[in-house]
Design a protein around this motif. Structure first.
Motif, mmCIF file in Angstrom:
data_model
loop_
_atom_site.group_PDB
_atom_site.id
_atom_site.type_symbol
_atom_site.label_atom_id
_atom_site.label_comp_id
_atom_site.label_asym_id
_atom_site.label_seq_id
_atom_site.Cartn_x
_atom_site.Cartn_y
_atom_site.Cartn_z
ATOM 1 N N THR A 139 -7.935 22.893 13.090
ATOM 2 C CA THR A 139 -7.381 22.954 14.442
ATOM 3 C C THR A 139 -7.796 24.256 15.111
ATOM 4 N N TRP A 140 -8.327 24.136 16.330
ATOM 5 C CA TRP A 140 -8.713 25.306 17.121
ATOM 6 C C TRP A 140 -7.717 25.469 18.261
ATOM 7 N N ASP A 141 -7.153 26.671 18.393
ATOM 8 C CA ASP A 141 -6.128 26.941 19.386
ATOM 9 C C ASP A 141 -6.731 27.594 20.627
ATOM 10 N N PHE A 142 -6.377 27.056 21.793
ATOM 11 C CA PHE A 142 -6.802 27.616 23.078
ATOM 12 C C PHE A 142 -5.563 27.784 23.954
ATOM 13 N N HIS B 121 -3.358 24.722 24.382
ATOM 14 C CA HIS B 121 -4.171 23.565 24.054
ATOM 15 C C HIS B 121 -4.699 23.704 22.626
ATOM 16 N N HIS B 122 -4.799 22.577 21.927
ATOM 17 C CA HIS B 122 -5.235 22.584 20.534
ATOM 18 C C HIS B 122 -6.196 21.418 20.311
ATOM 19 N N LEU B 123 -7.369 21.721 19.795
ATOM 20 C CA LEU B 123 -8.376 20.724 19.463
ATOM 21 C C LEU B 123 -8.498 20.646 17.952
ATOM 22 N N SER B 124 -8.514 19.434 17.398
ATOM 23 C CA SER B 124 -8.587 19.281 15.952
ATOM 24 C C SER B 124 -9.586 18.200 15.567
ATOM 25 N N ALA B 125 -10.111 18.316 14.355
ATOM 26 C CA ALA B 125 -11.027 17.318 13.812
ATOM 27 C C ALA B 125 -10.991 17.391 12.297
ATOM 28 N N GLY B 126 -11.228 16.272 11.643
ATOM 29 C CA GLY B 126 -11.218 16.273 10.188
ATOM 30 C C GLY B 126 -11.641 14.935 9.620
ATOM 31 N N PHE B 127 -11.522 14.810 8.307
ATOM 32 C CA PHE B 127 -11.898 13.572 7.620
ATOM 33 C C PHE B 127 -11.187 13.546 6.275
ATOM 34 N N GLY B 128 -11.228 12.384 5.622
ATOM 35 C CA GLY B 128 -10.601 12.283 4.311
ATOM 36 C C GLY B 128 -10.687 10.877 3.761
ATOM 37 N N GLY C 94 -8.443 15.117 17.430
ATOM 38 C CA GLY C 94 -7.226 15.148 18.227
ATOM 39 C C GLY C 94 -7.237 16.254 19.264
ATOM 40 N N TRP C 95 -6.379 16.088 20.269
ATOM 41 C CA TRP C 95 -6.218 17.071 21.333
ATOM 42 C C TRP C 95 -4.743 17.153 21.686
ATOM 43 N N GLN C 96 -4.207 18.381 21.690
ATOM 44 C CA GLN C 96 -2.826 18.582 22.115
ATOM 45 C C GLN C 96 -2.805 19.498 23.326
#
Length: 220
Positions: free
Chosen positions: A87-90, A93-100, A127-129
């Protein structure tokens, strides 16, 4: 054809980004599957779940997992996901990416006919918050990449196949307060592009949609 819509209540806004949480959910579940025998494939039942996540302090990486069980008068499903997400915080605002890893096992019954659709593979998420006014809002996207094992049985007749399958999901989440209790609503659509189906005397695939409405409670 099958879609998934979820309503969930229960956790504070910060819990989706920082720290740890464990939650449980219960709700209504409506898989819209390919027809089987005299059954249209559409049914309504109950779904329960247990999930959580932990974000490592000082890092952008979190691990999350969940397990869900859904049942109707014609269909059973169990789903397990284990995801690693950055998750990257701005600011707000928060942008996230992943896998599993992801798996789903489906059992669809109609009279003496039964179809199993067993998925195992990987899930990619993004994701985006952000906030609208004072209300946090999340948008989550998912792509499932699976090996699908499908099997059909009807008395002494049986058939089986194995193929590559994809699924697509969109979840929109927002926090609100109900009777003074912090809660979360989650509205989602999951589209299964490939689902085992017995049509015209042959076992193949068709698409499916799953609708779910649940209430989620924070345990920890």
């Amino acid at each position: 054809m099958a879609v998934c819509m979820t309503l969930a209540l229960g956790m504070s806004p910060a819990s989706a980004i920082d720290g740890s949480e464990l939650n449980t959910s219960v709700g209504v579940w409506a898989p819209l599957l390919p027809s089987l025998g005299s059954s249209s494939g559409d049914s309504i039942g109950t779904i329960v779940g247990l999930g959580g996540h932990h974000r490592f302090e000082g890092y952008r990486t979190s691990v999350e997992s969940n397990i869900k069980y859904g049942v109707t008068n014609t269909t059973e499903m169990i789903n397990f996901d284990a995801i690693m997400r950055d998750t990257w915080d701005f600011g707000d605002h928060h942008l996230s990416a992943g896998f599993g890893y992801s798996m789903m096992n489906w059992d669809q019954d109609a009279g003496n006919q039964s179809i199993d659709s067993d998925y195992e593979g990987a899930k990619v998420v993004a994701g985006w918050q952000s906030t609208f006014g004072r209300t946090p809002v999340w948008l989550d996207l998912s792509l499932g990449l699976y090996n699908l094992d499908g099997s059909y049985t009807s008395g002494a007749v049986s058939d089986h196949f194995s193929d590559f399958a994809t699924t697509y999901g969109v979840d929109l989440k927002t926090d609100f307060v109900a009777f003074g209790i912090p809660s979360r609503a989650v509205f989602g659509v999951n589209y299964l592009y490939d689902f085992a189906a017995f049509q015209d005397g042959q076992l193949g695939t068709d698409d499916a949609v799953v609708l779910t409405g649940a209430v989620e409670f924070l345990l920890y």
